[in-house]
Write an enzyme that holds these catalytic residues in place. Sequence first.
Site, PDB file in Angstrom:
ATOM      1  CD  GLU A  98     -38.333 -68.965 -17.554  1.00 49.59           C
ATOM      2  OE1 GLU A  98     -37.318 -67.995 -17.611  1.00 49.59           O
ATOM      3  OE2 GLU A  98     -38.349 -69.520 -17.600  1.00 49.59           O
ATOM      4  CG  ASP A  99     -35.746 -64.513 -19.005  1.00 46.67           C
ATOM      5  OD1 ASP A  99     -35.953 -65.476 -18.792  1.00 46.67           O
ATOM      6  OD2 ASP A  99     -34.117 -64.342 -18.997  1.00 46.67           O
ATOM      7  CG  ASP A 102     -33.618 -70.965 -25.995  1.00 45.62           C
ATOM      8  OD1 ASP A 102     -34.089 -71.813 -27.212  1.00 45.62           O
ATOM      9  OD2 ASP A 102     -32.332 -71.432 -25.709  1.00 45.62           O
TER      10      ASP A 102
END
Length: 178
Positions: A98-99, A102
Amino acid sequence: MNKDVEKILYTEEKLEDKIRELGRQISEDYQGKEIILIGILKGSVIFMSELAKNIKVPCNLDFMDVSSYGNSSETSGVVKILKDLDFEIKGKDILIVEDIIDTGVTLKYLTKYLKSRNPNSLEIVCMLNKPDRRKAEINVKYIGYEVPDFFLVGYGLDYAEKYRNLPYIGILKEEIYR
């Protein structure tokens, strides 16, 4: 694009150093194994390609397109799988790439979904972790950087599909997304 960035948080060089460090750790942890890296589209593409070059054990690459945001900057809480895996993962060692993490809502759903397919192991690596926005508890084994709650762009991160190709990670000016 650069004029829309208020401040650069991580330069290209800092990101490269961190990815080399993550690659070394993953290579040590998976010594003697073969892993499947599952990139979550679209944001993970740049991070995943750089990470894969720094992993020294055999690995396959696959992608999923999963969304809980639609065209909004806030999660809807409803997760949709837009593209599923091409590989069978039963009995395999899986590393979700994952970048940024959140709220964790999408990733919690995704890990449960993938675990139902009986992989040997399932772990997560992310470039950025934003714990202040977390709504769902998830375990992340490999984290590049913990980041504050700013709107970040670059290195795969976008706003309205723009800024992904910036070679650094920066804070987007508020007047751009408000």
